[in-house]
Scaffold this active site. Structure first.
Site, PDB file in Angstrom:
ATOM      1  N   GLY D  30       0.806  -1.209   0.000  1.00  0.00           N
ATOM      2  CA  GLY D  30       0.000   0.000   0.000  1.00  0.00           C
ATOM      3  C   GLY D  30       0.840   1.262   0.000  1.00  0.00           C
ATOM      4  O   GLY D  30       2.066   1.222   0.205  1.00  0.00           O
ATOM      5  N   ASN D  31       0.189   2.377  -0.275  1.00  0.00           N
ATOM      6  CA  ASN D  31       0.885   3.665  -0.320  1.00  0.00           C
ATOM      7  C   ASN D  31      -0.134   4.794  -0.406  1.00  0.00           C
ATOM      8  O   ASN D  31      -1.209   4.650  -0.971  1.00  0.00           O
ATOM      9  CB  ASN D  31       1.852   3.739  -1.518  1.00  0.00           C
ATOM     10  CG  ASN D  31       1.289   3.069  -2.761  1.00  0.00           C
ATOM     11  OD1 ASN D  31       0.384   3.607  -3.392  1.00  0.00           O
ATOM     12  ND2 ASN D  31       1.779   1.884  -3.104  1.00  0.00           N
ATOM     13  N   SER D  77       6.367   1.928  -6.518  1.00  0.00           N
ATOM     14  CA  SER D  77       6.222   1.429  -7.887  1.00  0.00           C
ATOM     15  C   SER D  77       4.851   1.763  -8.463  1.00  0.00           C
ATOM     16  O   SER D  77       4.650   1.683  -9.676  1.00  0.00           O
ATOM     17  CB  SER D  77       6.479  -0.078  -7.932  1.00  0.00           C
ATOM     18  OG  SER D  77       5.609  -0.739  -7.041  1.00  0.00           O
ATOM     19  N   ASP D  78       3.902   2.166  -7.619  1.00  0.00           N
ATOM     20  CA  ASP D  78       2.573   2.565  -8.098  1.00  0.00           C
ATOM     21  C   ASP D  78       2.485   4.067  -8.404  1.00  0.00           C
ATOM     22  O   ASP D  78       1.381   4.574  -8.663  1.00  0.00           O
ATOM     23  CB  ASP D  78       1.505   2.203  -7.052  1.00  0.00           C
ATOM     24  CG  ASP D  78       1.415   0.702  -6.803  1.00  0.00           C
ATOM     25  OD1 ASP D  78       1.283  -0.037  -7.794  1.00  0.00           O
ATOM     26  OD2 ASP D  78       1.486   0.277  -5.645  1.00  0.00           O
ATOM     27  N   HIS D  97      -3.729   3.740  -1.855  1.00  0.00           N
ATOM     28  CA  HIS D  97      -3.782   2.375  -2.380  1.00  0.00           C
ATOM     29  C   HIS D  97      -3.460   1.422  -1.235  1.00  0.00           C
ATOM     30  O   HIS D  97      -2.450   1.591  -0.557  1.00  0.00           O
ATOM     31  CB  HIS D  97      -2.765   2.214  -3.511  1.00  0.00           C
ATOM     32  CG  HIS D  97      -2.599   0.798  -3.965  1.00  0.00           C
ATOM     33  ND1 HIS D  97      -3.666  -0.030  -4.249  1.00  0.00           N
ATOM     34  CD2 HIS D  97      -1.489   0.039  -4.164  1.00  0.00           C
ATOM     35  CE1 HIS D  97      -3.217  -1.219  -4.618  1.00  0.00           C
ATOM     36  NE2 HIS D  97      -1.906  -1.208  -4.562  1.00  0.00           N
ATOM     37  N   HIS D  99      -3.884  -2.919   0.314  1.00  0.00           N
ATOM     38  CA  HIS D  99      -4.218  -4.313   0.007  1.00  0.00           C
ATOM     39  C   HIS D  99      -5.135  -4.847   1.103  1.00  0.00           C
ATOM     40  O   HIS D  99      -4.943  -5.963   1.596  1.00  0.00           O
ATOM     41  CB  HIS D  99      -2.949  -5.164  -0.115  1.00  0.00           C
ATOM     42  CG  HIS D  99      -2.195  -4.938  -1.381  1.00  0.00           C
ATOM     43  ND1 HIS D  99      -2.042  -5.883  -2.360  1.00  0.00           N
ATOM     44  CD2 HIS D  99      -1.565  -3.836  -1.847  1.00  0.00           C
ATOM     45  CE1 HIS D  99      -1.336  -5.389  -3.368  1.00  0.00           C
ATOM     46  NE2 HIS D  99      -1.018  -4.155  -3.074  1.00  0.00           N
ATOM     47  N   ASP D 122     -24.607   5.907   2.168  1.00  0.00           N
ATOM     48  CA  ASP D 122     -24.133   7.147   2.783  1.00  0.00           C
ATOM     49  C   ASP D 122     -22.832   7.638   2.134  1.00  0.00           C
ATOM     50  O   ASP D 122     -22.426   8.779   2.348  1.00  0.00           O
ATOM     51  CB  ASP D 122     -23.911   6.947   4.291  1.00  0.00           C
ATOM     52  CG  ASP D 122     -25.213   7.007   5.070  1.00  0.00           C
ATOM     53  OD1 ASP D 122     -26.181   7.628   4.572  1.00  0.00           O
ATOM     54  OD2 ASP D 122     -25.281   6.441   6.169  1.00  0.00           O
ATOM     55  N   HIS D 173      -6.341  -6.967  -8.620  1.00  0.00           N
ATOM     56  CA  HIS D 173      -5.321  -6.251  -7.875  1.00  0.00           C
ATOM     57  C   HIS D 173      -5.872  -5.808  -6.516  1.00  0.00           C
ATOM     58  O   HIS D 173      -5.748  -6.542  -5.542  1.00  0.00           O
ATOM     59  CB  HIS D 173      -4.828  -5.079  -8.730  1.00  0.00           C
ATOM     60  CG  HIS D 173      -3.670  -4.339  -8.163  1.00  0.00           C
ATOM     61  ND1 HIS D 173      -2.846  -3.543  -8.924  1.00  0.00           N
ATOM     62  CD2 HIS D 173      -3.210  -4.231  -6.909  1.00  0.00           C
ATOM     63  CE1 HIS D 173      -1.918  -3.015  -8.150  1.00  0.00           C
ATOM     64  NE2 HIS D 173      -2.111  -3.410  -6.931  1.00  0.00           N
ATOM     65  N   TYR D 231     -27.167  16.180   6.700  1.00  0.00           N
ATOM     66  CA  TYR D 231     -26.232  15.372   7.481  1.00  0.00           C
ATOM     67  C   TYR D 231     -25.016  16.217   7.838  1.00  0.00           C
ATOM     68  O   TYR D 231     -24.518  16.973   7.015  1.00  0.00           O
ATOM     69  CB  TYR D 231     -25.796  14.129   6.699  1.00  0.00           C
ATOM     70  CG  TYR D 231     -24.840  13.286   7.494  1.00  0.00           C
ATOM     71  CD1 TYR D 231     -25.305  12.311   8.372  1.00  0.00           C
ATOM     72  CD2 TYR D 231     -23.470  13.496   7.387  1.00  0.00           C
ATOM     73  CE1 TYR D 231     -24.423  11.556   9.123  1.00  0.00           C
ATOM     74  CE2 TYR D 231     -22.588  12.739   8.146  1.00  0.00           C
ATOM     75  CZ  TYR D 231     -23.067  11.778   9.008  1.00  0.00           C
ATOM     76  OH  TYR D 231     -22.188  11.044   9.764  1.00  0.00           O
TER      77      TYR D 231
END
Lengths: 233, 233, 233, 233
Positions: D30-31, D77-78, D97, D99, D122, D173, D231
């Site tokens: 993740g990032n 790398s993303d 991002h 996982h 919502d 992915h 809301y």
């Protein structure tokens, strides 16, 4: 008490303590070993000692025939399985055995963990292999040694490279992982549990899902391992 | 206030507090007892007291007929079930009852937990038994005593030895475990929940999976309990 | 700043903070209110404020027509649902609304949580009701008021007593629970989530399982609520 | 070492650390990135650095063509996927991002997350879109750029507005989320994982459940986003 292996024991202790910390096993389940290839010995958790009670000086030093070299306690009952892996997979530096819940679920189901996505492909582009049930005569022989033999033979029969697939399910039993370093072997045990969980959820969402397409498997392999690898530092 | 049983109460308190710590039950659910066979009494959690509020001095001392010997609070409403187990299973030292989620799931499904792998076989080589639904006349009689009777009768009808299988599911209700010591009985409650979870995952991965093969069941039994047992210290 | 309701606000704040502490909702999801029947007002969480940021002085005081009596913030958008429950269920002292995962799962599936075991029966001997989808004209009217009306009408149509069943699923939405006290209403929210989880696991183990037999439902009801109730102190 | 972007790096670091804290990913998975639109750069996690080891000064500053502007480490790398989203979705301020387990499960199953209830409504009144498997020629081209292109094209082909649906599954992915602010983008990642989990549970309770009715979808949209939105504060 002086020891020739106090550093190896201390590192092995720390790696073993990652197992409960990462929720990979409870009480006495599981064990981590690390090898000193120059000295021809490896350090491993003692048998039947709870992680709550484990101390660095309890770690047992054994040779590659599983004979105790140092330490008053019995080594893990899985020691001979670790020894086979060290003898046969000559480049690995550590072995981890856990009873993590989802990996055990797949192992008990006697199914390899199918590669369904890129999380899996970032670690290996094959299914995580699962050894078939052990024949009765081998169970009744040297059971723990045969567990190691089964892993090695299964890798050979599938043409798998233990430097590229650093994890396996032993059918009806549970996961073994390894790696060049102790931290890598533990990392693989954590990742394997997560892949096992993701793969089951994937099937539950869509029972007819197919495995990851070939081009994505190739791409993720090359991104990390190919000649133009560009993942990491 | 002086007590003849302050040590027994303190130990019983600590064991009860393991239940929420190990996530085996919430609020007031569940209860642990330990017996002093020489004194002919056992210590048990009081009824309807939340773990958050529980204190060592709240623990109730009762005799084997479930009559309060010491303590101002009512003992657990499950006390008579514990008493039956102590009377009929003469070698056990502690009893644990929880409402742990997966074990309750199997109990409510009225199914024994099938032995699918070695994690299970390391603790017992049989399925974890599940008592059938209680007949109406027994429900309307002394319900908690009959719950104990059901466990005992079910073990006898299946020819099971309570020193070898230290756990049971009471159908439509939930798990009871026991052991020689309090820590063993709690350990069994934690292990049972994990076996229940692993077995469900196993079936979800492969609904057609068969139970663990006989040779592996025999091997794991002998590894821990046979004449040449080699697990532990 | 002085307040006529600082105690009510402080208690309401503490009850709201139980929601993330018990993992019943994340961020701004969910809300707890408690009523002061003598003053004819209730205290409720403000709208759209994260639990991380919530302070006791943010709690809003409203009357039974949902008009703000004290506090600079808007009350929860679910306030009118709470108000209906306080008006129609005259003996309740607190209302809890969460988005706990398994209870929402059943609510989204538009299914009542079937009573499969004694954990459920210790709290209510009926299925946990689930309101049907709301007709379009009511959605387009005073939606939150109609949510309350739906709960009340559904209880009446099934002949259920809100002092005996202190929980409901609003179909396509999620759980509401209540109780005489704030702590009881929160307790019910925690229990409901656990019953939802156990019931799903039960079905996964055995899709053909039947609901708990009548004699056990009656027994557990009487054990806690009958003339000879013997649970608790 | 002086930096022109120390505040941006510090904020990006804190946002990245929310990922393991909220259990959205383990180790290096993740990032998170955040953009400074005036400066035409964004800050992003470096590639292959574990959250345990990450420091604020490790954060990499890149321009919208993914060229490093500041920092000695390789960016994630993303990075090129993030860059496409910043270029094409002109109003977003941050991209996340992960996982996370359930969102990955749906992505691997190649299924959009169906809207089954109001928790989902919502946040968005559409299913969470899932991009189809990427064609081989695009995988073999600029893979990470094409991942971004796939997201953008999929949104366009479905006529979706990235200010209204701030989340997507990349098929095979995992999830990407975004928002005006970094905290909103992380919030969306947490919410997406919860929606993925709730939707699977919903189907497990009732495999024949239909998606949320149109009137409820419209109502919840307007409650938060319509001209008379009520809301929040």
């Amino acid at each position: 008490m002086s020891s020739n292996f106090s550093e190896l024991k201390a590192e092995c202790y720390e790696l073993n303590m990652e197992i409960p910390r990462r929720s990979l096993a409870i009480y006495t389940f599981g064990n981590v070993s690390i090898i000193d290839r120059d000295a021809g010995v490896f350090a491993i958790k003692p048998s039947g000692i709870s992680y709550d009670d484990l101390k660095a000086e309890d770690i047992v030093i054994v040779d590659l025939e599983s004979r105790t070299v140092e330490g008053p306690l019995n080594p893990s009952s899985d020691t001979r399985t670790h020894a086979v892996l060290y003898r046969e997979f000559g480049l690995i530096g550590a072995v981890v055995h856990t009873h993590s819940t989802y990996a055990v679920g797949w192992a008990q189901a006697l199914e390899p963990i199918v590669i369904y996505g890129t999380t899996h492909a970032d670690h290996t582009v094959e299914d995580i292999p699962c050894t078939p049930p052990m024949p009765d005569d081998r169970i009744e022989g040297d059971y723990e040694e045969e567990t190691g033999n089964q892993i090695v033979e299964h890798f050979r029969s599938l043409g798998l490279n233990p430097e590229e697939i650093e994890m396996v399910l032993v059918g009806s039993h549970g996961p073994f992982t390894w790696g060049k370093s102790g931290s890598r072997a533990v990392y693989n045990a954590v990742v394997l549990e997560e892949l096992a969980r993701m793969a089951l959820i994937t099937r539950q969402v869509n029972p007819d899902v197919s495995r990851l397409k070939e081009a994505l498997r190739r791409k993720h392999y090359q991104r990390k391992h190919g000649p133009n690898a560009y993942y990491g530092q």
